[in-house]
Design a protein around this motif. Sequence first.
Motif, mmCIF file in Angstrom:
data_model
loop_
_atom_site.group_PDB
_atom_site.id
_atom_site.type_symbol
_atom_site.label_atom_id
_atom_site.label_comp_id
_atom_site.label_asym_id
_atom_site.label_seq_id
_atom_site.Cartn_x
_atom_site.Cartn_y
_atom_site.Cartn_z
ATOM 1 N N ILE A 1 0.830 -1.216 0.000
ATOM 2 C CA ILE A 1 0.000 0.000 0.000
ATOM 3 C C ILE A 1 0.865 1.267 0.000
ATOM 4 N N GLY A 2 2.179 1.092 -0.094
ATOM 5 C CA GLY A 2 3.075 2.249 -0.139
ATOM 6 C C GLY A 2 3.246 2.953 1.186
ATOM 7 N N PHE A 3 3.163 2.218 2.284
ATOM 8 C CA PHE A 3 3.281 2.797 3.628
ATOM 9 C C PHE A 3 4.703 3.322 3.849
ATOM 10 N N THR A 4 4.823 4.578 4.299
ATOM 11 C CA THR A 4 6.143 5.186 4.496
ATOM 12 C C THR A 4 6.365 5.704 5.915
ATOM 13 N N LYS A 5 5.353 5.616 6.755
ATOM 14 C CA LYS A 5 5.514 6.121 8.121
ATOM 15 C C LYS A 5 6.152 5.051 9.008
ATOM 16 N N LYS A 6 5.990 5.193 10.303
ATOM 17 C CA LYS A 6 6.597 4.274 11.268
ATOM 18 C C LYS A 6 5.502 3.410 11.888
ATOM 19 N N VAL A 7 5.852 2.180 12.259
ATOM 20 C CA VAL A 7 4.920 1.252 12.883
ATOM 21 C C VAL A 7 5.169 1.198 14.384
ATOM 22 N N TYR A 8 4.081 1.289 15.166
ATOM 23 C CA TYR A 8 4.185 0.965 16.591
ATOM 24 C C TYR A 8 3.695 -0.470 16.751
ATOM 25 N N MET A 9 4.532 -1.285 17.383
ATOM 26 C CA MET A 9 4.221 -2.703 17.469
ATOM 27 C C MET A 9 3.978 -3.177 18.886
ATOM 28 N N ILE A 10 2.895 -3.926 19.052
ATOM 29 C CA ILE A 10 2.799 -4.868 20.161
ATOM 30 C C ILE A 10 3.093 -6.198 19.477
ATOM 31 N N ALA B 1 -3.553 2.464 21.959
ATOM 32 C CA ALA B 1 -4.858 3.125 21.909
ATOM 33 C C ALA B 1 -4.708 4.613 21.593
ATOM 34 N N SER B 2 -3.642 5.228 22.109
ATOM 35 C CA SER B 2 -3.423 6.665 21.868
ATOM 36 C C SER B 2 -3.071 6.926 20.412
ATOM 37 N N TYR B 3 -2.224 6.083 19.833
ATOM 38 C CA TYR B 3 -1.932 6.236 18.399
ATOM 39 C C TYR B 3 -3.204 6.033 17.577
ATOM 40 N N LEU B 4 -3.992 5.041 17.962
ATOM 41 C CA LEU B 4 -5.199 4.705 17.199
ATOM 42 C C LEU B 4 -6.327 5.704 17.410
ATOM 43 N N ASP B 5 -6.136 6.645 18.319
ATOM 44 C CA ASP B 5 -7.134 7.691 18.506
ATOM 45 C C ASP B 5 -7.228 8.567 17.267
ATOM 46 N N SER B 6 -6.159 8.541 16.454
ATOM 47 C CA SER B 6 -6.185 9.236 15.164
ATOM 48 C C SER B 6 -6.771 8.292 14.121
ATOM 49 N N GLU B 7 -7.791 8.755 13.407
ATOM 50 C CA GLU B 7 -8.425 7.924 12.387
ATOM 51 C C GLU B 7 -7.478 7.593 11.237
ATOM 52 N N ASP B 8 -6.434 8.388 11.093
ATOM 53 C CA ASP B 8 -5.479 8.167 10.008
ATOM 54 C C ASP B 8 -4.492 7.041 10.319
ATOM 55 N N CYS B 9 -4.458 6.610 11.568
ATOM 56 C CA CYS B 9 -3.536 5.551 11.972
ATOM 57 C C CYS B 9 -4.121 4.188 11.624
ATOM 58 N N LEU B 10 -3.378 3.379 10.887
ATOM 59 C CA LEU B 10 -3.829 2.042 10.510
ATOM 60 C C LEU B 10 -3.780 1.111 11.719
ATOM 61 N N PHE B 11 -4.682 0.145 11.754
ATOM 62 C CA PHE B 11 -4.731 -0.836 12.844
ATOM 63 C C PHE B 11 -4.719 -2.222 12.224
ATOM 64 N N ILE B 12 -3.621 -2.945 12.415
ATOM 65 C CA ILE B 12 -3.419 -4.244 11.773
ATOM 66 C C ILE B 12 -3.122 -5.303 12.830
ATOM 67 N N ALA B 13 -3.711 -6.476 12.682
ATOM 68 C CA ALA B 13 -3.432 -7.601 13.580
ATOM 69 C C ALA B 13 -2.954 -8.788 12.753
ATOM 70 N N THR B 14 -2.037 -9.553 13.313
ATOM 71 C CA THR B 14 -1.541 -10.735 12.596
ATOM 72 C C THR B 14 -2.587 -11.830 12.558
ATOM 73 N N ASN B 15 -3.275 -12.060 13.687
ATOM 74 C CA ASN B 15 -4.267 -13.139 13.761
ATOM 75 C C ASN B 15 -5.084 -12.978 15.028
ATOM 76 N N THR B 16 -6.113 -13.790 15.170
ATOM 77 C CA THR B 16 -6.955 -13.728 16.367
ATOM 78 C C THR B 16 -7.057 -15.098 17.049
ATOM 79 N N ASP B 17 -6.027 -15.924 16.902
ATOM 80 C CA ASP B 17 -6.024 -17.238 17.561
ATOM 81 C C ASP B 17 -6.168 -17.069 19.070
ATOM 82 N N GLU B 18 -7.083 -17.825 19.652
ATOM 83 C CA GLU B 18 -7.378 -17.673 21.073
ATOM 84 C C GLU B 18 -6.286 -18.212 21.983
#
Length: 303
Positions: free
Chosen positions: A103-112, A172-189
């Motif tokens: 998607i041409g992402f050029t910013k920085k990623v905050y990771m958990i 959560a603070s980064y995601l308070d901005s609607e422009d911040c993408l929210f991506i998860a690897t998986n939802t395995d319980e």
Amino acid sequence: MFKSAVFNLKDATKEEIQTFLNSFDTVLTDCDGVLWIDNNAIPGSPETMNQFRKLGKKIFYVTNNSTKIRSDFAIKAQELGFIASADEILSTAYLVAHYLKGIGFTKKVYMIGSNGIGEELKAVGIRYIGVGPDHVCSDFKSMKPSELDSEVGAVVVGFDEHVSYPKFMKAASYLDSEDCLFIATNTDERFPKGGSIVVPGTGTLVKAVETCSQRKALVLGKPHAYVRKFLESCGLDPARTLMIGDRCNTDIELGVRCGFQTLLVLSGVTSERDLEKIRTEKKPPLPDVVLPKLGDLMALFPS
């Protein structure tokens, strides 16, 4: 051949086994709980996967585990007796990097998450922060906006053994901005694990971040749309592809959504008791065939 039949392959005739083996050209397999648990190969799994290869089947190892890079998965597989190369590994860490680069992402990623995701991001030139422990202060609620990185444009949640309250606050603070993408690897319980100890999986962390951010993550791993599109881009013929897994809600669901044949094994998350419930309730997704473990196929291969 056995569409949604939950059929035990051990009850098949020699002719049915041969027809089954002739019905697919590509084998997709989950790893944890199917091929190995922790650092131990499940008996017979290496021999079975290697036999598929001898029969001319194309192999892909498809894992929701985001803690390693593809080459590390290949090395682990080789050390446990599997023939494998990095190009045959499809991990969620790789999918994260592939998606953001695409998607041409050029910013920085905050990771958990872990170094597995970080190294895959680095390989495609994407910067990231957040790997490792985040010290919990006594006055943790006093976090200031100045402690956030203004260059962050995406939050990625994978498995993180160092998860903490400050990490949830930052995500959560980064995601308070609607422009911040929210991506998860998986939802395995939970992770496949022998004995009575339950090891919570990545889905636990994803739910926590979704709750405090009041956002829904784009999930890239099994059984969601992105991994399906990626597999389809590999030129697979769905009708001649077999998906092997130990979970109905990820592995078998992926197979059903893609039109693959499916084989459920009971060596990981799904138990004999779960299987009886599956057969009784007949609630989709239903596997086509079932085996106690993948290695049981060795006795069924034509001699």
